[in-house]
Motif scaffolding. Structure first.
Motif, mmCIF file in Angstrom:
data_model
loop_
_atom_site.group_PDB
_atom_site.id
_atom_site.type_symbol
_atom_site.label_atom_id
_atom_site.label_comp_id
_atom_site.label_asym_id
_atom_site.label_seq_id
_atom_site.Cartn_x
_atom_site.Cartn_y
_atom_site.Cartn_z
ATOM 1 N N UNK A 116 0.792 -1.223 -0.243
ATOM 2 C CA UNK A 116 0.245 -0.097 -0.091
ATOM 3 C C UNK A 116 0.829 1.207 -0.175
ATOM 4 N N UNK A 117 1.804 1.364 -1.032
ATOM 5 C CA UNK A 117 2.775 2.434 -1.096
ATOM 6 C C UNK A 117 2.161 3.967 -1.092
ATOM 7 N N UNK A 118 0.981 4.029 -1.722
ATOM 8 C CA UNK A 118 0.266 5.370 -1.840
ATOM 9 C C UNK A 118 -0.896 5.685 -0.964
ATOM 10 N N UNK A 119 -1.137 4.804 -0.231
ATOM 11 C CA UNK A 119 -2.139 4.856 0.814
ATOM 12 C C UNK A 119 -1.832 4.780 2.249
ATOM 13 N N UNK A 120 -2.518 5.580 3.305
ATOM 14 C CA UNK A 120 -2.636 5.547 4.417
ATOM 15 C C UNK A 120 -3.234 4.106 5.024
ATOM 16 N N UNK A 121 -2.583 3.487 6.042
ATOM 17 C CA UNK A 121 -3.055 2.215 6.422
ATOM 18 C C UNK A 121 -4.760 2.308 6.581
ATOM 19 N N UNK A 122 -5.022 3.310 7.299
ATOM 20 C CA UNK A 122 -6.269 3.381 7.860
ATOM 21 C C UNK A 122 -7.569 3.332 6.806
ATOM 22 N N UNK A 123 -6.917 4.065 5.374
ATOM 23 C CA UNK A 123 -7.745 4.126 4.331
ATOM 24 C C UNK A 123 -8.050 2.840 3.721
ATOM 25 N N UNK A 124 -7.271 1.662 4.153
ATOM 26 C CA UNK A 124 -7.688 0.413 3.499
ATOM 27 C C UNK A 124 -9.194 -0.182 4.082
ATOM 28 N N UNK A 125 -9.400 0.203 4.970
ATOM 29 C CA UNK A 125 -10.861 -0.079 5.615
ATOM 30 C C UNK A 125 -11.760 0.277 4.668
ATOM 31 N N UNK A 126 -12.805 -0.751 4.486
ATOM 32 C CA UNK A 126 -14.015 -0.635 3.542
ATOM 33 C C UNK A 126 -13.526 -1.151 2.276
ATOM 34 N N UNK A 127 -12.837 -0.406 1.211
ATOM 35 C CA UNK A 127 -12.681 -1.015 0.043
ATOM 36 C C UNK A 127 -11.906 -2.162 -0.309
ATOM 37 N N UNK A 128 -10.721 -2.266 0.607
ATOM 38 C CA UNK A 128 -9.967 -3.308 0.557
ATOM 39 C C UNK A 128 -10.067 -4.491 1.653
ATOM 40 N N UNK A 129 -10.346 -3.877 2.791
ATOM 41 C CA UNK A 129 -10.540 -4.878 3.907
ATOM 42 C C UNK A 129 -11.566 -4.275 4.817
ATOM 43 N N UNK A 130 -12.715 -5.620 4.751
ATOM 44 C CA UNK A 130 -13.609 -5.199 5.710
ATOM 45 C C UNK A 130 -13.929 -6.098 6.932
ATOM 46 N N UNK A 131 -14.862 -5.932 7.811
ATOM 47 C CA UNK A 131 -15.202 -6.507 8.838
ATOM 48 C C UNK A 131 -15.576 -8.117 8.646
ATOM 49 N N UNK A 132 -16.268 -8.016 7.476
ATOM 50 C CA UNK A 132 -16.632 -9.446 6.917
ATOM 51 C C UNK A 132 -16.402 -9.626 5.340
ATOM 52 N N UNK A 133 -15.685 -10.714 4.768
ATOM 53 C CA UNK A 133 -15.384 -10.992 3.782
ATOM 54 C C UNK A 133 -16.264 -12.075 2.961
ATOM 55 N N UNK A 134 -16.676 -11.642 1.764
ATOM 56 C CA UNK A 134 -17.482 -12.619 0.758
ATOM 57 C C UNK A 134 -16.716 -13.979 0.975
ATOM 58 N N UNK A 135 -15.259 -14.149 1.103
ATOM 59 C CA UNK A 135 -14.601 -15.368 0.909
ATOM 60 C C UNK A 135 -14.993 -16.249 1.847
ATOM 61 N N UNK A 136 -15.404 -15.496 3.075
ATOM 62 C CA UNK A 136 -15.903 -16.664 4.125
ATOM 63 C C UNK A 136 -17.131 -17.283 3.980
ATOM 64 N N UNK A 137 -17.717 -17.020 2.795
ATOM 65 C CA UNK A 137 -18.825 -17.787 2.309
ATOM 66 C C UNK A 137 -18.470 -18.956 1.478
ATOM 67 N N UNK A 138 -17.453 -18.811 0.797
ATOM 68 C CA UNK A 138 -17.024 -19.924 0.091
ATOM 69 C C UNK A 138 -17.179 -19.948 -1.316
ATOM 70 N N UNK A 139 -17.650 -18.685 -1.967
ATOM 71 C CA UNK A 139 -17.950 -18.672 -3.387
ATOM 72 C C UNK A 139 -16.847 -17.572 -4.167
ATOM 73 N N UNK A 140 -16.108 -16.888 -3.491
ATOM 74 C CA UNK A 140 -15.155 -16.212 -3.893
ATOM 75 C C UNK A 140 -13.681 -16.463 -4.148
ATOM 76 N N UNK A 141 -13.026 -16.026 -5.152
ATOM 77 C CA UNK A 141 -11.736 -16.539 -5.612
ATOM 78 C C UNK A 141 -10.943 -15.325 -5.866
ATOM 79 N N UNK A 142 -9.470 -15.239 -5.547
ATOM 80 C CA UNK A 142 -8.601 -14.341 -5.927
ATOM 81 C C UNK A 142 -7.822 -15.199 -6.903
ATOM 82 N N UNK A 143 -7.364 -14.660 -8.278
ATOM 83 C CA UNK A 143 -6.800 -15.573 -9.203
ATOM 84 C C UNK A 143 -6.004 -14.744 -10.272
ATOM 85 N N UNK A 144 -5.371 -15.349 -10.947
ATOM 86 C CA UNK A 144 -4.802 -14.763 -12.290
ATOM 87 C C UNK A 144 -4.646 -15.856 -13.056
#
Length: 223
Positions: A116-144
């Motif tokens: 996160x070279x161009x962002x303050x750490x606290x600004x990651x909340x919401x758009x990038x890091x949330x209190x709950x993640x769709x990943x925890x439901x088991x239908x989301x994937x990060x890939x290339x």
């Protein structure tokens, strides 16, 4: 008890009560062994800088429906001498809690340059890091995507930014990348869409299968 408070308590219980792996999940490493797996959160090579809570083994666990769709995506790529590279799938709720502790710890900046070279750490909340993640439901994937060269080895397609780089350049339609990089992102996005996945515009690597019921958040370990 206040009705809203009761609903919040029940929702919280639903996250942490689901600690046993349900039958609708499979291990994609076994179902799709021809894909490449780089499960970063089971290692120190991630934005937290240490193995993330709940990642006991470097495995991709995901719903059967999403797994079947990923097999189909990989088959389409194989015809182009390419394959999927998987970074993350199901994510335990305890891992999300680990992310939240990390993002709230302003003193821990050791991964800032890489993630996160161009962002303050606290600004990651919401758009990038949330209190709950769709990943925890088991239908989301990060890939290339990886491509096979003439020597038969694989290299990752140039997507214009690294996985988990929290920055506007990682937005799928970022104007900061080259035409070739955009074409690579669109190749991934269009293939995933053809097989039932919706993209997340802020992260070119993030997709959720449209069959996601959006109900339970699970907390069993990745192992």
């Amino acid at each position: 008890m206040n009705k809203i408070l009761l609903m919040l308590l029940l929702a919280s219980w639903n996250v942490y009560a689901n600690s046993e792996r349900p039958g609708q999940f499979v291990t994609l490493n076994h179902v799709l062994p021809s894909a490449s797996f780089d499960i970063r959160y089971a290692t120190q090579n991630n934005f937290v800088g240490e193995r993330v809570d709940g990642y006991i083994q470097p495995l991709c666990i995901i719903s059967k429906i999403a797994a079947e769709a990923l097999v189909a995506v990989n088959q389409d790529l194989a015809a182009k001498n390419m394959r999927l590279k998987i970074f993350d799938c199901y994510r335990p709720a305890k891992a999300v809690d680990h992310f939240m502790r990390w993002v709230k710890n302003k003193d821990d900046q050791k991964t800032k340059t890489d993630y996160y070279p161009n962002l303050n750490k606290e600004s990651l909340l919401g758009g990038y890091i949330a209190e709950r993640s769709g990943h925890s439901r088991g239908y989301t994937v990060d890939l290339s995507i990886e491509y096979k060269n003439e020597q038969g080895s694989y290299s990752e397609l140039d997507m214009g930014s690294a996985y988990d780089l929290f920055d506007s350049i990682s937005n799928t339609a970022s104007p900061l990348i080259t035409q070739t990089q955009m074409e690579n992102r669109l190749l991934l996005k269009n293939l995933m869409s053809e097989h039932g996945f919706a993209d997340y515009s802020m992260e070119w690597w993030h997709f959720t299968h449209r069959s996601d019921p959006r109900d339970s958040y699970w907390n069993f370990d990745v192992k």
